[in-house]
Enzyme design. Sequence first.
Site, PDB file in Angstrom:
ATOM      1  N   ASP A   1     -54.924  20.335 -26.056  1.00 33.98           N
ATOM      2  CA  ASP A   1     -54.975  18.936 -25.612  1.00 33.98           C
ATOM      3  C   ASP A   1     -55.893  18.082 -26.482  1.00 33.98           C
ATOM      4  OD1 ASP A   1     -53.304  19.703 -23.467  1.00 33.98           O
ATOM      5  OD2 ASP A   1     -55.074  20.501 -22.459  1.00 33.98           O
ATOM      6  N   HIS A  54     -47.095  18.492 -24.888  1.00 40.59           N
ATOM      7  CA  HIS A  54     -47.532  17.454 -25.815  1.00 40.59           C
ATOM      8  C   HIS A  54     -47.005  16.121 -25.340  1.00 40.59           C
ATOM      9  CE1 HIS A  54     -48.963  20.373 -28.696  1.00 40.59           C
ATOM     10  NE2 HIS A  54     -47.799  20.983 -28.687  1.00 40.59           N
TER      11      HIS A  54
END
Length: 333
Positions: A13, A43
């Site tokens: 992340d 994503h």
Amino acid sequence: MVVTVVVGGFFGDEGKGKVISHLARVDKPDIVVRGGAGPNAGHTIRSGNNTYKVRMLPCGFLNKSSRVMIGPGVVINPTVLYDEIKKFGVGGRVFVDRNCGIIEQSHLDMDTRGELKDKIGSTGSGTGPANADRAMRTLKLVHDLEEMETITLDVPGEIDAVVRAGGDVLVEGTQGTFLSLWHGTYPYVTSKDVTASGICADVGIGPTTVDNVIMVVKAFVTRVGTGPLDNELSPQETVRRGWAERGTVTNRTRRAAEFDYDLGRRAVMLNGADQLALTKLDILFPECSKVTSYDILSTEARLFIKTIERKLGIPVTIIGTGPEDTSVIDRRG
Ligand code: IMP
Ligand code: MG
């Protein structure tokens, strides 16, 4: 010919999706190929007015001239993959390797209860149990499924052909360095090595073929799931600073801490990174929002970047200044 590998420097992340989308758009590589664990990775890409959330498709898919591929080391959830292909209209240029592993219902069931969920805080995507079956040599692979034949390729062979012809390849990693099964905070890690070497093995590229390793770090550290996070902020402080985020796959709130230079330096070492992409600079320095030129960044922001470069020992060549994939400063030269 350029082969670039993008990996995460912390716990996933870091904003790899946005960086990869930028690189794909600007460099127009012949192939964008994904390594890493599986659909445990999420994503988020913002381009124009659209927000794309992907778990299986390589993030470079927005560049229409690239063929996008998934390497043999990755385990696939065919339902998730086909849904994303359909939703984002990328049929015809998405391919998987014949040796990719297949996640089945039994893996999903195992991952949503018991130790992996309760103790490790797994994403429940079936990725870990599928990799365990692969180690036991019982996992089904893509070439066992007739219905996937139309999108099946020899991915390492295709990459090799492009490299030999002088083309460009962008290799996208998933997760982050300290979620690596070898180098991370075991047992609070994912089910594979996800450093640059592991990602290259996933797609079938040897070390001497790689030109650049871009390591993505966010302006602060986040971690979703359990496991150690040094100098963790309280949830209230995380919100107060505007650092509160939620997981793309699980929607869990992410834990947060200030930028960790020691962790960053170790990640540079483990990945052999030669440059950094720094994301979310605008969250720390709101005056830098959407800035696309280094020279007009504030003095404080530039000092932060210089400190990172000094302490991690490599240049920051890409800087994210907002969620859109055009809010980027690209100093690769
Ligand atoms: P698993 O990979 O689903 O088995 O989860 C193991 C650990 O890695 C958990 O703490 C997850 O939250 C974390 N994890 C796995 N993939 C990602 C990712 O892409 N981003 C952030 N955390 C992840
Ligand atoms: Mg993610």
